[in-house]
Design a protein around this motif. Structure first.
Motif, PDB file in Angstrom:
ATOM      1  N   SER A   1      -3.099  15.187  -5.302  1.00 38.60           N
ATOM      2  CA  SER A   1      -2.392  13.911  -5.370  1.00 38.60           C
ATOM      3  C   SER A   1      -0.994  14.067  -4.810  1.00 38.60           C
ATOM      4  N   ILE A   2      -0.423  12.932  -4.402  1.00 42.08           N
ATOM      5  CA  ILE A   2       0.896  12.932  -3.789  1.00 42.08           C
ATOM      6  C   ILE A   2       1.666  11.717  -4.295  1.00 42.08           C
ATOM      7  N   SER A   3       2.954  11.927  -4.550  1.00 46.45           N
ATOM      8  CA  SER A   3       3.783  10.851  -5.076  1.00 46.45           C
ATOM      9  C   SER A   3       4.077   9.804  -4.007  1.00 46.45           C
ATOM     10  N   ARG A   4       4.643   8.698  -4.438  1.00 42.47           N
ATOM     11  CA  ARG A   4       4.917   7.584  -3.522  1.00 42.47           C
ATOM     12  C   ARG A   4       5.764   8.009  -2.335  1.00 42.47           C
TER      13      ARG A   4
ATOM     14  N   ALA B   1       0.816  -1.208   0.000  1.00 44.99           N
ATOM     15  CA  ALA B   1       0.000   0.000   0.000  1.00 44.99           C
ATOM     16  C   ALA B   1       0.849   1.256   0.000  1.00 44.99           C
ATOM     17  N   GLY B   2       1.981   1.209   0.665  1.00 41.64           N
ATOM     18  CA  GLY B   2       2.828   2.387   0.762  1.00 41.64           C
ATOM     19  C   GLY B   2       3.559   2.735  -0.504  1.00 41.64           C
ATOM     20  N   SER B   3       3.514   1.887  -1.511  1.00 35.69           N
ATOM     21  CA  SER B   3       4.250   2.139  -2.743  1.00 35.69           C
ATOM     22  C   SER B   3       3.381   2.733  -3.834  1.00 35.69           C
ATOM     23  N   HIS B   4       2.163   3.117  -3.505  1.00 33.39           N
ATOM     24  CA  HIS B   4       1.241   3.670  -4.500  1.00 33.39           C
ATOM     25  C   HIS B   4       1.235   5.187  -4.445  1.00 33.39           C
ATOM     26  N   ALA B   5       1.099   5.797  -5.600  1.00 33.91           N
ATOM     27  CA  ALA B   5       0.757   7.207  -5.618  1.00 33.91           C
ATOM     28  C   ALA B   5      -0.681   7.312  -5.107  1.00 33.91           C
TER      29      ALA B   5
ATOM     30  N   ALA C   1      -1.134   2.214  -8.753  1.00 31.45           N
ATOM     31  CA  ALA C   1       0.040   1.343  -8.709  1.00 31.45           C
ATOM     32  C   ALA C   1       1.006   1.613  -9.852  1.00 31.45           C
ATOM     33  N   PHE C   2       0.528   2.275 -10.913  1.00 32.29           N
ATOM     34  CA  PHE C   2       1.320   2.365 -12.136  1.00 32.29           C
ATOM     35  C   PHE C   2       1.798   3.764 -12.481  1.00 32.29           C
ATOM     36  N   TYR C   3       1.326   4.770 -11.759  1.00 30.36           N
ATOM     37  CA  TYR C   3       1.722   6.139 -12.050  1.00 30.36           C
ATOM     38  C   TYR C   3       2.378   6.741 -10.818  1.00 30.36           C
ATOM     39  N   SER C   4       3.410   7.516 -11.032  1.00 27.88           N
ATOM     40  CA  SER C   4       4.094   8.141  -9.902  1.00 27.88           C
ATOM     41  C   SER C   4       3.249   9.234  -9.277  1.00 27.88           C
ATOM     42  N   ILE C   5       2.403   9.860 -10.081  1.00 23.71           N
ATOM     43  CA  ILE C   5       1.452  10.869  -9.602  1.00 23.71           C
ATOM     44  C   ILE C   5       0.508  11.154 -10.759  1.00 23.71           C
TER      45      ILE C   5
END
Length: 124
Positions: free
Chosen positions: A50-53, A29-33, A100-104
């Motif tokens: 939104s916030i990056s990983r 969960a912590g690795s998602h944007a 899961a697939f986008y940094s932000i």
């Protein structure tokens, strides 16, 4: 799979502050944007913040810039949205989302995981 649960919504007056929280559980969960979106009756769901990983990059919708602050604590798997100077136009159901697939991202289509939403009502 990631599960998201929002909390902190309620009824406030214009000018008040409110803090929303989103608890993420599940795999990585912590690795998602992460993002916050909102939806008012009769309107499409819209981007709020939104916030990056890692938390080092944040984006905001123009309507909330300077009033809302998004943050995250990866150790606690939580994402927060501090909402200040609330306006009646901020009334909506607020959703937490994970990508899961986008940094932000600002796009609803780029988020795979969604919470159930929490109602925020701002009276004038």
């Amino acid at each position: 799979q990631v599960q998201l649960v929002e909390s902190g919504g309620g009824l406030v007056q214009a000018g008040d502050s409110l803090r929303l929280s989103c608890l993420a559980s599940g795999r990585a969960a912590g690795s998602h944007a992460m993002g916050w979106f909102r939806q008012s009756p009769g309107k499409e769901r819209e981007f709020v913040a939104s916030i990056s990983r890692s938390g080092d990059i944040t984006w905001y919708a123009d309507a909330v810039k300077g009033r809302f602050i998004i943050s995250r604590d990866n150790a606690k798997s939580t994402v927060g949205l501090q909402m200040n100077s609330l306006e009646p136009e901020d009334t909506a159901v607020y959703y937490c989302a994970g990508s899961a697939f986008y940094s932000i991202s600002r796009s609803t289509g780029n988020y795979q995981y969604w919470g159930q939403g929490t109602q925020v009502t701002v009276s004038s």
